[in-house]
Design a protein around this motif. Structure first.
Motif, PDB file in Angstrom:
ATOM      1  N   LEU A  50      44.387  -6.436  98.776  1.00 34.77           N
ATOM      2  CA  LEU A  50      43.748  -7.739  98.599  1.00 34.77           C
ATOM      3  C   LEU A  50      44.336  -8.398  97.363  1.00 34.77           C
ATOM      4  O   LEU A  50      44.330  -7.810  96.277  1.00 34.77           O
ATOM      5  CB  LEU A  50      42.236  -7.582  98.434  1.00 34.77           C
ATOM      6  CG  LEU A  50      41.450  -8.851  98.040  1.00 34.77           C
ATOM      7  CD1 LEU A  50      41.575  -9.929  99.108  1.00 34.77           C
ATOM      8  CD2 LEU A  50      39.982  -8.505  97.784  1.00 34.77           C
ATOM      9  N   THR A  74      45.822  -9.196 102.410  1.00 33.46           N
ATOM     10  CA  THR A  74      44.906 -10.329 102.498  1.00 33.46           C
ATOM     11  C   THR A  74      44.971 -11.091 101.190  1.00 33.46           C
ATOM     12  O   THR A  74      44.832 -10.502 100.114  1.00 33.46           O
ATOM     13  CB  THR A  74      43.463  -9.867 102.749  1.00 33.46           C
ATOM     14  OG1 THR A  74      43.385  -9.208 104.015  1.00 33.46           O
ATOM     15  CG2 THR A  74      42.490 -11.044 102.733  1.00 33.46           C
ATOM     16  N   ALA A  76      43.340 -14.280  98.995  1.00 32.15           N
ATOM     17  CA  ALA A  76      42.217 -15.211  98.886  1.00 32.15           C
ATOM     18  C   ALA A  76      42.588 -16.314  97.902  1.00 32.15           C
ATOM     19  O   ALA A  76      42.987 -16.038  96.776  1.00 32.15           O
ATOM     20  CB  ALA A  76      40.965 -14.479  98.400  1.00 32.15           C
ATOM     21  N   HIS A 106      42.494 -15.981 103.338  1.00 36.83           N
ATOM     22  CA  HIS A 106      41.080 -16.342 103.192  1.00 36.83           C
ATOM     23  C   HIS A 106      41.013 -17.527 102.244  1.00 36.83           C
ATOM     24  O   HIS A 106      41.314 -17.398 101.055  1.00 36.83           O
ATOM     25  CB  HIS A 106      40.276 -15.167 102.618  1.00 36.83           C
ATOM     26  CG  HIS A 106      38.863 -15.509 102.272  1.00 36.83           C
ATOM     27  ND1 HIS A 106      37.862 -15.613 103.220  1.00 36.83           N
ATOM     28  CD2 HIS A 106      38.270 -15.785 101.066  1.00 36.83           C
ATOM     29  CE1 HIS A 106      36.724 -15.919 102.629  1.00 36.83           C
ATOM     30  NE2 HIS A 106      36.949 -16.037 101.325  1.00 36.83           N
ATOM     31  N   LEU A 113      34.962 -11.620  99.318  1.00 39.18           N
ATOM     32  CA  LEU A 113      35.540 -10.449  99.971  1.00 39.18           C
ATOM     33  C   LEU A 113      35.180  -9.171  99.229  1.00 39.18           C
ATOM     34  O   LEU A 113      34.954  -8.126  99.853  1.00 39.18           O
ATOM     35  CB  LEU A 113      37.061 -10.603 100.065  1.00 39.18           C
ATOM     36  CG  LEU A 113      37.550 -11.828 100.841  1.00 39.18           C
ATOM     37  CD1 LEU A 113      39.075 -11.832 100.918  1.00 39.18           C
ATOM     38  CD2 LEU A 113      36.962 -11.853 102.255  1.00 39.18           C
TER      39      LEU A 113
END
Length: 226
Positions: A50, A74, A76, A106, A113
Motif C-alpha cells: 500500500l 494499491t 491511495a 484508491h 484503507l
C-alpha cells in the motif's frame, strides 16, 4: 495544488505557497522509500504493498519494480487532480505506473484503507506529507498518531513493514513507533543521486508470527547512499 511544467520538468506547488512540494528532477529518496521497504519483504509470495500518496508516481513505480510480476500495489491519493495529472503528461516521468495492471488506485484518504485493513498488506509506504505531521492536510496528523500507527500495524501482515518518508528527522516519531510495537531502523537518502538534501526514511518492522520481534534493535540511523 497546482502543476507546472518547463520542458520535461514538472513541479507541484500548494496553491497558497510559492515553494515547491515536489519536482520531477528530485525523486531519489522517494525511490529509496519503496526500494528499502520492498527489500525487507523480498521473497514473499504475491506481496501486496500500500502506497499512501501518489505524488509524481515515482514511489509507486519503484514499488512495482520491487514486488515483481506476481505482486500488487494499491496507491491511495486524496487529491483527484493528482491522479488525473498522472494519467496525463506527468505520468511519463515515472513510466506511467498507473497503467500497470498490478496497480490499484484508491482516490481518497489512505487512512480509510488502514482502518479497514487487517493483516492485508506486506508493506505500507507513507509519503503523504513533508514528515510526521500534517503540513499539506491537517487530517494527515492521525496517520502519525498512536492511533494511526496502531491501525497501520494491524493492517500489516505479520513481519510486515511500515515505511515513512520525511524531509527531516524526528526523534519523537522514532520513539512513537517504538511505543507502537515496531522495531525501527532509521535511514537517510539524498534527494538526487549523490547530491541534494538528506531525507529521512523510517523502516518500522511489525512483529512476526506469534508476536516475535526478531532481528536487530531499533533506533539505528544509517545512510542509504554516500
Amino acid at each position: 495544488m497546482r502543476l507546472s511544467r518547463r520542458d520535461d520538468e514538472f513541479s507541484i506547488h500548494l496553491s497558497t505557497q510559492t515553494s515547491e512540494l515536489m519536482n520531477s528532477r528530485m525523486h531519489a529518496s522517494e525511490d529509496a522509500l519503496a526500494d528499502l521497504a520492498c527489500a525487507a519483504i523480498a521473497g514473499r509470495s504475491r506481496p501486496h504493498v500500500l502506497v499512501g500518496g501518489l505524488g509524481m508516481g515515482f514511489t509507486l513505480a519503484a514499488a512495482l519494480r520491487g514486488v515483481g510480476p506476481g505482486g500488487t500495489v494499491t496507491v491511495a491519493e486524496l487529491v483527484p487532480e493528482v491522479v488525473e495529472w498522472n494519467r496525463g503528461p506527468l505520468g511519463e516521468c515515472a513510466g506511467r505506473p498507473l497503467d500497470d495492471p498490478r496497480t490499484r488506485v484508491h482516490v481518497g484518504d489512505v487512512a480509510e484503507l488502514l482502518r479497514g485493513g487487517h493483516s492485508t498488506y506486506d508493506a505500507v509506504l507513507l509519503d503523504v506529507d513533508n514528515g510526521p505531521e500534517g503540513f499539506t492536510h491537517h487530517g494527515n496528523n492521525w496517520l502519525y498518531s498512536p492511533a494511526g500507527l496502531s491501525a497501520a500495524r494491524l493492517a500489516l501482515k505479520p513481519g510486515g513493514i511500515l515505511a515513512v518518508w520525511s524531509a527531516s528527522g524526528d526523534s519523537r516519531f522514532t520513539s512513537r513507533l517504538n511505543r507502537a510495537g515496531f522495531r525501527v531502523d532509521v535511514r537517510t537518502a539524498r534527494a538526487r543521486p549523490g547530491k541534494g538534501a538528506h531525507h529521512t526514511i523510517w523502516l518500522a518492522h511489525a512483529p512476526g508470527p506469534g508476536g516475535s520481534r526478531s532481528g536487530a534493535g531499533g533506533g539505528r540511523k544509517r545512510s542509504t547512499r554516500p
